[in-house]
Design a protein around this motif. Sequence first.
Motif, mmCIF file in Angstrom:
data_model
loop_
_atom_site.group_PDB
_atom_site.id
_atom_site.type_symbol
_atom_site.label_atom_id
_atom_site.label_comp_id
_atom_site.label_asym_id
_atom_site.label_seq_id
_atom_site.Cartn_x
_atom_site.Cartn_y
_atom_site.Cartn_z
ATOM 1 N N VAL A 162 -2.935 -1.033 -23.493
ATOM 2 C CA VAL A 162 -3.206 0.015 -24.062
ATOM 3 C C VAL A 162 -1.851 0.682 -24.557
ATOM 4 C CG1 VAL A 162 -3.898 2.459 -23.313
ATOM 5 C CG2 VAL A 162 -5.212 0.323 -22.704
ATOM 6 N N GLN A 163 -0.742 0.629 -23.748
ATOM 7 C CA GLN A 163 0.464 1.262 -24.121
ATOM 8 C C GLN A 163 0.861 0.710 -25.291
ATOM 9 O OE1 GLN A 163 1.920 3.930 -23.053
ATOM 10 N NE2 GLN A 163 0.215 4.231 -21.620
ATOM 11 N N MET A 164 0.833 -0.690 -25.490
ATOM 12 C CA MET A 164 1.151 -1.389 -26.651
ATOM 13 C C MET A 164 0.440 -0.992 -27.830
ATOM 14 S SD MET A 164 0.422 -5.402 -27.656
ATOM 15 C CE MET A 164 -1.241 -5.279 -27.861
ATOM 16 N N ALA A 165 -0.911 -0.662 -27.673
ATOM 17 C CA ALA A 165 -1.805 -0.161 -28.745
ATOM 18 C C ALA A 165 -1.232 1.188 -29.242
ATOM 19 C CB ALA A 165 -3.160 -0.059 -28.421
ATOM 20 N N LYS A 166 -0.875 2.042 -28.375
ATOM 21 C CA LYS A 166 -0.396 3.241 -28.541
ATOM 22 C C LYS A 166 0.968 3.468 -29.389
ATOM 23 C CE LYS A 166 1.008 7.592 -25.914
ATOM 24 N NZ LYS A 166 1.072 8.120 -24.726
ATOM 25 N N THR A 167 1.513 2.474 -28.821
ATOM 26 C CA THR A 167 3.120 2.369 -29.421
ATOM 27 C C THR A 167 2.912 1.882 -30.941
ATOM 28 O OG1 THR A 167 4.248 1.640 -27.392
ATOM 29 C CG2 THR A 167 5.373 0.946 -29.340
ATOM 30 N N LEU A 168 2.078 1.055 -31.046
ATOM 31 C CA LEU A 168 1.661 0.449 -32.612
ATOM 32 C C LEU A 168 0.972 1.558 -33.412
ATOM 33 C CD1 LEU A 168 0.366 -3.232 -31.591
ATOM 34 C CD2 LEU A 168 2.520 -2.669 -32.665
ATOM 35 N N GLY A 169 0.551 2.533 -32.763
ATOM 36 C CA GLY A 169 -0.022 3.760 -33.600
ATOM 37 C C GLY A 169 -1.723 3.847 -33.305
ATOM 38 N N GLY A 170 -1.976 3.211 -32.354
ATOM 39 C CA GLY A 170 -3.457 3.344 -32.056
ATOM 40 C C GLY A 170 -3.979 4.284 -31.055
ATOM 41 N N HIS A 171 -5.278 4.847 -31.299
ATOM 42 C CA HIS A 171 -5.650 6.003 -30.525
ATOM 43 C C HIS A 171 -6.942 5.680 -29.926
ATOM 44 C CE1 HIS A 171 -3.427 7.781 -34.056
ATOM 45 N NE2 HIS A 171 -2.875 8.235 -33.095
ATOM 46 N N ILE A 172 -7.696 4.586 -30.191
ATOM 47 C CA ILE A 172 -8.786 4.188 -29.791
ATOM 48 C C ILE A 172 -8.930 2.784 -29.468
ATOM 49 C CG2 ILE A 172 -11.566 4.195 -30.276
ATOM 50 C CD1 ILE A 172 -10.621 6.066 -32.645
ATOM 51 N N VAL A 173 -9.326 2.265 -28.253
ATOM 52 C CA VAL A 173 -9.501 0.773 -27.965
ATOM 53 C C VAL A 173 -10.763 0.198 -28.039
ATOM 54 C CG1 VAL A 173 -7.124 0.566 -27.341
ATOM 55 C CG2 VAL A 173 -9.050 0.981 -25.625
ATOM 56 N N GLY A 174 -11.086 -0.858 -28.566
ATOM 57 C CA GLY A 174 -12.615 -1.338 -28.401
ATOM 58 C C GLY A 174 -12.686 -2.843 -28.683
ATOM 59 N N VAL A 222 -8.265 0.412 -32.562
ATOM 60 C CA VAL A 222 -7.787 -0.967 -32.371
ATOM 61 C C VAL A 222 -8.899 -2.148 -31.778
ATOM 62 C CG1 VAL A 222 -5.895 -2.074 -31.012
ATOM 63 C CG2 VAL A 222 -5.670 0.311 -31.526
ATOM 64 N N GLN A 223 -9.144 -2.978 -32.411
ATOM 65 C CA GLN A 223 -10.274 -4.003 -31.936
ATOM 66 C C GLN A 223 -9.309 -5.023 -31.056
ATOM 67 O OE1 GLN A 223 -12.783 -5.586 -34.766
ATOM 68 N NE2 GLN A 223 -13.629 -7.222 -33.149
ATOM 69 N N PHE A 224 -9.495 -5.032 -29.813
ATOM 70 C CA PHE A 224 -8.981 -6.397 -29.219
ATOM 71 C C PHE A 224 -10.164 -7.491 -28.944
ATOM 72 C CE2 PHE A 224 -6.222 -2.971 -27.549
ATOM 73 C CZ PHE A 224 -5.085 -3.638 -27.403
ATOM 74 N N ARG A 225 -10.001 -8.582 -28.708
ATOM 75 C CA ARG A 225 -11.036 -9.502 -28.576
ATOM 76 C C ARG A 225 -11.924 -9.317 -27.605
ATOM 77 N NH1 ARG A 225 -13.132 -13.760 -26.580
ATOM 78 N NH2 ARG A 225 -13.289 -15.574 -27.867
ATOM 79 N N GLY A 226 -11.474 -8.811 -26.359
ATOM 80 C CA GLY A 226 -12.720 -8.811 -25.182
ATOM 81 C C GLY A 226 -13.179 -10.132 -24.713
ATOM 82 N N PRO A 227 -14.137 -10.194 -23.944
ATOM 83 C CA PRO A 227 -14.761 -9.045 -23.312
ATOM 84 C C PRO A 227 -14.105 -8.296 -22.254
ATOM 85 C CG PRO A 227 -15.809 -11.153 -22.539
ATOM 86 C CD PRO A 227 -14.499 -11.456 -23.333
ATOM 87 N N HIS A 228 -13.099 -8.933 -21.763
ATOM 88 C CA HIS A 228 -12.420 -8.062 -20.573
ATOM 89 C C HIS A 228 -11.845 -6.812 -21.240
ATOM 90 C CE1 HIS A 228 -9.570 -10.931 -22.739
ATOM 91 N NE2 HIS A 228 -8.820 -9.818 -22.484
ATOM 92 N N TYR A 229 -11.650 -5.726 -20.421
ATOM 93 C CA TYR A 229 -11.192 -4.323 -20.944
ATOM 94 C C TYR A 229 -9.640 -4.538 -20.964
ATOM 95 C CZ TYR A 229 -15.505 -2.242 -20.101
ATOM 96 O OH TYR A 229 -16.829 -1.673 -20.060
ATOM 97 N N GLU A 230 -8.871 -3.895 -21.758
ATOM 98 C CA GLU A 230 -7.406 -3.962 -21.891
ATOM 99 C C GLU A 230 -6.734 -3.882 -20.569
ATOM 100 O OE1 GLU A 230 -9.637 -1.547 -23.108
ATOM 101 O OE2 GLU A 230 -10.056 -2.880 -25.042
ATOM 102 N N THR A 231 -5.654 -4.078 -20.597
ATOM 103 C CA THR A 231 -4.686 -3.797 -19.217
ATOM 104 C C THR A 231 -3.897 -2.464 -19.528
ATOM 105 O OG1 THR A 231 -2.790 -5.138 -20.147
ATOM 106 C CG2 THR A 231 -4.275 -6.417 -18.638
#
Length: 274
Positions: free
Chosen positions: A200-212, A187-196
């Motif tokens: 991360v739970q949203m990414a997981k719900t959407l089917g993501g396993h890796i955040v960057g 899951v590519q987030f915009r950054g440069p801040h880390y995810e809240t």
Amino acid sequence: MSTHPLDAAGADPFEIAKEAAAQIAERSGIERHDVALTLGSGWAKAADLLGETVAEIPAGDIVGFSKPAVVGHVGTLRSVALPSGKHALVIGARTHYYENHGVRRVVHSVRTAAATGASVMVLTNGAGGIKPTWKPGQPVLISDHLNLTADSPIEGANFVDLTDLYSARLRAVAREVDPTLDDGVYVQFRGPHYETPAEVQMAKTLGGHIVGMSTALEAIAARQAGMEVLGFSLITNLAAGIQETPLSHAEVLEAGREAEGRISGLLAKIVGTL
């Protein structure tokens, strides 16, 4: 006013990539590269293990490239002769989306790699893991992605199919070298801040396993250019809310340092079999 060639009115990013590829050929003496690798946090040592370095070029000397803004990125382009007789272009200069230079600059390295003749693009990164069984320092294959930048490197009405963006064939080759490799959706987030933790739970719900904060836009550009894509994440930490301690860039670099010998050796072996 920006003087960067990719920002100029009427600039053709593909022509600039061709010009960059011609400069790389001239500086390296290698007319064509067969495979390209973008080495993210923790992966830089792979460049030394792939084969014999023919040329090392400061990225800023090549049209369209910027000096890296992130500690852990080396800022050079290397031409490496592989034992197979093929040549690899190793990109140690990644422009991140969060640097606010626009998507053209983010994907210029990939378009240049395609213009040098590379048919395979290996994209690597250091990232946060959502699967609680993953440990810091573990490499995982990228099987698919979620692009949460709300942006694309493709301009105009060019409808590019991304169904098999991350090549199943190349993942199978990687697993022949190391059958223990797990995979996941990046899951590519915009950054440069880390995810809240909630993101991360949203990414997981959407089917993501890796955040960057990289890779997805580059992968799309590689597919547009007709390349086959192999994606790798080094899990540098468990993502926010999955691990209990705060996240830090120092932690990312430390996990990369500890794992780099092992993961770089793995990557070199995989590239050697492509």
